[in-house]
Design a protein around this motif. Structure first.
Motif, PDB file in Angstrom:
ATOM      1  N   GLY A 138       0.812  -1.196   0.000  1.00  0.00           N
ATOM      2  CA  GLY A 138       0.000   0.000   0.000  1.00  0.00           C
ATOM      3  C   GLY A 138       0.851   1.252   0.000  1.00  0.00           C
ATOM      4  N   ASP A 139       0.187   2.380   0.131  1.00  0.00           N
ATOM      5  CA  ASP A 139       0.838   3.686   0.101  1.00  0.00           C
ATOM      6  C   ASP A 139       1.102   4.141   1.534  1.00  0.00           C
ATOM      7  OD1 ASP A 139       1.651   6.281  -0.216  1.00  0.00           O
ATOM      8  OD2 ASP A 139      -0.129   6.965  -1.295  1.00  0.00           O
ATOM      9  N   PHE A 140       2.382   4.150   1.940  1.00  0.00           N
ATOM     10  CA  PHE A 140       2.747   4.549   3.299  1.00  0.00           C
ATOM     11  C   PHE A 140       3.337   5.956   3.353  1.00  0.00           C
ATOM     12  CE2 PHE A 140       3.087  -0.122   3.281  1.00  0.00           C
ATOM     13  CZ  PHE A 140       2.201  -0.422   4.314  1.00  0.00           C
ATOM     14  N   SER A 141       3.143   6.735   2.295  1.00  0.00           N
ATOM     15  CA  SER A 141       3.797   8.041   2.207  1.00  0.00           C
ATOM     16  C   SER A 141       3.341   9.008   3.303  1.00  0.00           C
ATOM     17  CB  SER A 141       3.556   8.659   0.823  1.00  0.00           C
ATOM     18  OG  SER A 141       2.170   8.808   0.553  1.00  0.00           O
TER      19      SER A 141
ATOM     20  N   PHE B 224      -3.121   8.516   5.697  1.00  0.00           N
ATOM     21  CA  PHE B 224      -2.761   7.192   5.190  1.00  0.00           C
ATOM     22  C   PHE B 224      -4.015   6.442   4.749  1.00  0.00           C
ATOM     23  CE2 PHE B 224      -2.959   2.743   6.713  1.00  0.00           C
ATOM     24  CZ  PHE B 224      -2.148   2.135   5.761  1.00  0.00           C
TER      25      PHE B 224
ATOM     26  N   SER C  78      -5.529   7.791   1.584  1.00  0.00           N
ATOM     27  CA  SER C  78      -4.688   7.735   0.384  1.00  0.00           C
ATOM     28  C   SER C  78      -4.948   6.505  -0.470  1.00  0.00           C
ATOM     29  CB  SER C  78      -3.209   7.763   0.769  1.00  0.00           C
ATOM     30  OG  SER C  78      -2.829   6.560   1.439  1.00  0.00           O
ATOM     31  N   HIS C  79      -5.641   5.518   0.071  1.00  0.00           N
ATOM     32  CA  HIS C  79      -5.921   4.293  -0.670  1.00  0.00           C
ATOM     33  C   HIS C  79      -7.269   4.414  -1.368  1.00  0.00           C
ATOM     34  CE1 HIS C  79      -2.755   2.972   2.009  1.00  0.00           C
ATOM     35  NE2 HIS C  79      -2.629   1.873   1.312  1.00  0.00           N
ATOM     36  N   ASP C  80      -7.229   4.444  -2.664  1.00  0.00           N
ATOM     37  CA  ASP C  80      -8.480   4.490  -3.421  1.00  0.00           C
ATOM     38  C   ASP C  80      -9.219   3.159  -3.283  1.00  0.00           C
ATOM     39  OD1 ASP C  80      -7.942   7.025  -4.312  1.00  0.00           O
ATOM     40  OD2 ASP C  80      -6.865   6.316  -6.087  1.00  0.00           O
TER      41      ASP C  80
ATOM     42  N   ARG D  10      -1.999  -3.436   4.475  1.00  0.00           N
ATOM     43  CA  ARG D  10      -2.722  -2.392   3.739  1.00  0.00           C
ATOM     44  C   ARG D  10      -3.557  -1.531   4.682  1.00  0.00           C
ATOM     45  NH1 ARG D  10      -2.529  -2.827  -1.583  1.00  0.00           N
ATOM     46  NH2 ARG D  10      -3.785  -1.457  -2.883  1.00  0.00           N
TER      47      ARG D  10
END
Length: 386
Positions: free
Chosen positions: A145-148, A254, A257-259, A268
Motif C-alpha cells: 500500500g501507500d505509506f507516504s 494514510f 490515500s488508498h483508493d 494495507r
C-alpha cells in the motif's frame, strides 16, 4: 432487479490475512460463499511466518493449529551483554503448509489463483485480461500500500534453509542473535531448527532504507554457519522480504490515500505490530472479528474495519515511541540496544510486548533503568508520544 452476485464475499489477496479470514468464515459461517482471489498460482507466497504461543488467545488457536509446521517450547536470544533462554512457546508456519490447508478446507470452486487484480470497487474485482468477479461485499487483503503519509523504517531480511553434514546442536530457535557485526542499522541472525541437520537461517536488518543486497546476505549466512561450526551440504529454500516498521505520521491521511473500498486488512490497513512488523496475531484477531459480524455487508465491513484499524493505530502509540527511539535516536549501529534493553525485563512482560497487550506497569518498566539511547535525543521523542 439487481443482478445476482457471484459470491457473498470476495477476498482480494490470498496471503496470510486473506487466507485466515477465508478459513475462519468456512468454519464459523459455512452458509456464506466466499471467494479467495490470488495473483500467484498458490496461496501464501513464499514465507516462514512465526509467532509466540502467547500471541494468540486460547479460544482462537484452533484457527492456526492446522497451519503450524514446527513448534518449540522455548527460544533463545543473544545480545552483546547477555544470552537468555525464554520459556514461551514458539510456532512457525511454512507457506507450503498454509497453501495445503487452504485448499483442503475451502471449496475448490471458490479458490481463484493466477489472477492478477487490476481494479476493485464495492461490488466487482476486475482481473488482468478483463475477467470480472462480483460479490455482495469485497475485502482488500493484498498487502503493501501507500505509506507516504506515515513515518517508518524498514525491516528487511533474506533467509535460507540449510541442510548440514552434521547435526547443528540447536534444541530451540535463536530468534535474535545480535552478537553479529552490526551493519546497515540493527542486524541480527534468526535460526529455526527444523530437524537435526536442517536449519532455517535469516539475516535481518532494521534499516533506514529498503535496499537489500541478497547475495551479500547469503554470504553472511554462510559465514554465520561457518562460525557455528556448521558445514552446509545443500540449500533448499530461499526467501527475502522488506517490511515497513511504522512509528508515526498521519493515520487519517494514510487511510484516505488508498483508493477503493474501506474494508482493508493486513499491512494495507497498518494492522501489524509496530516494533516487529509481525502480522499473524492481528490477522487472527481480524479474522475472528469478521466471522463474528452479525451481517457481512460492504457497509458493515467498511465501518468495522476502518474503526478497528484506527483503534489499533491509536493503541500502538507506546510501540511507535519505541520504534521512533530505535530509528531516530542514537547511532544506527547501536539500535540493537533498544531490544537488548527490552529482553532484560520480566519474561511475562516480554510475552505481552509481542502480543501487543503491554500494560501501564509494563510501560513504566520498559522505560526504567539506563536508557538504551542518548537521553538528550530520547526526551523529545517521549514528549512527542506522551
Amino acid at each position: 432487479m439487481a443482478a445476482a452476485k457471484d459470491f457473498d464475499l470476495a477476498i482480494a489477496g490470498g496471503g496470510l490475512a486473506g487466507g485466515l479470514i477465508a478459513l475462519s468464515l468456512r468454519k464459523l459461517r459455512p452458509e456464506l460463499s466466499v471467494a479467495l482471489v490470488e495473483a500467484e498460482d498458490h496461496f501464501g507466497g513464499n514465507h516462514v511466518w512465526s509467532f509466540f504461543e502467547s500471541d494468540i488467545a486460547a479460544e482462537h488457536r484452533w484457527l492456526v493449529e492446522p497451519l503450524i509446521s514446527y513448534q518449540w517450547d522455548s527460544y533463545d536470544v543473544r545480545f552483546p551483554k547477555y544470552d537468555r533462554t525464554l520459556h514461551t512457546g514458539y510456532r512457525s508456519i511454512l507457506s507450503e503448509n498454509f497453501d495445503r490447508v487452504v485448499r483442503e478446507k475451502l471449496l475448490k470452486k471458490n479458490l481463484i489463483t493466477s489472477s492478477k487484480i487490476d481494479d476493485i470497487d464495492a461490488s466487482t474485482i476486475t482481473m488482468t485480461g478483463g475477467k470480472k468477479l462480483t460479490a455482495s461485499a469485497i475485502l482488500d487483503a493484498r498487502g503493501g500500500g501507500d505509506f507516504s503519509a506515515l513515518e517508518y523504517g524498514w525491516q528487511k531480511f533474506a533467509g535460507q534453509v540449510l541442510h548440514l553434514v552434521k547435526p547443528h546442536g540447536l534444541d530451540r530457535p535463536i530468534i535474535k542473535d545480535a552478537t553479529v557485526e552490526q551493519i546497515d542499522g540493527y542486524r541480527f541472525v534468526y535460526s529455526l531448527p527444523f530437524s537435526e541437520t536442517e536449519v532455517f537461517v535469516e539475516d535481518t536488518y532494521y534499516s533506514n532504507g529498503s535496499g537489500l543486497d541478497i547475495q551479500a546476505s547469503h554470504r553472511r549466512i554462510a559465514d554465520y554457519a561457518e562460525a557455528q561450526g556448521w558445514q552446509i551440504s545443500d540449500i533448499s529454500r530461499n526467501e527475502a522480504g522488506c517490511l515497513p516498521v511504522l512509528y508515526g505520521g498521519d493515520f487519517d491521511a494514510f487511510w484516505a490515500s488508498h483508493d477503493g473500498i474501506e474494508a482493508r486488512v493486513g499491512a494495507r490497513a497498518a494492522l501489524i505490530h509496530p516494533v516487529t512488523s509481525y502480522s499473524l496475531p492481528i490477522a487472527v484477531q481480524t479474522a475472528m472479528k469478521i466471522a463474528a459480524m452479525p451481517e457481512i455487508t460492504q457497509e458493515n465491513l467498511d465501518k468495522i474495519l476502518s474503526e478497528f484499524a484506527a483503534s489499533h493505530w491509536h493503541n500502538c502509540k507506546f510501540y511507535h515511541m519505541l520504534c521512533a527511539m530505535m530509528f531516530m535516536a542514537g547511532k544506527p549501529e547501536k539500535r540493537y540496544r533498544t531490544l537488548e534493553h527490552t529482553y532484560g525485563k520480566d519474561e511475562e512482560l516480554i510475552a505481552r510486548f509481542y502480543a501487543g497487550t503491554t500494560t501501564r506497569r509494563d510501560k513504566a518498566a520498559l522505560l526504567s533503568g539506563r536508557p538504551p539511547v542518548p537521553i538528550t535525543q530520547a526526551i523529545p521523542i517521549m514528549m512527542k508520544y506522551r
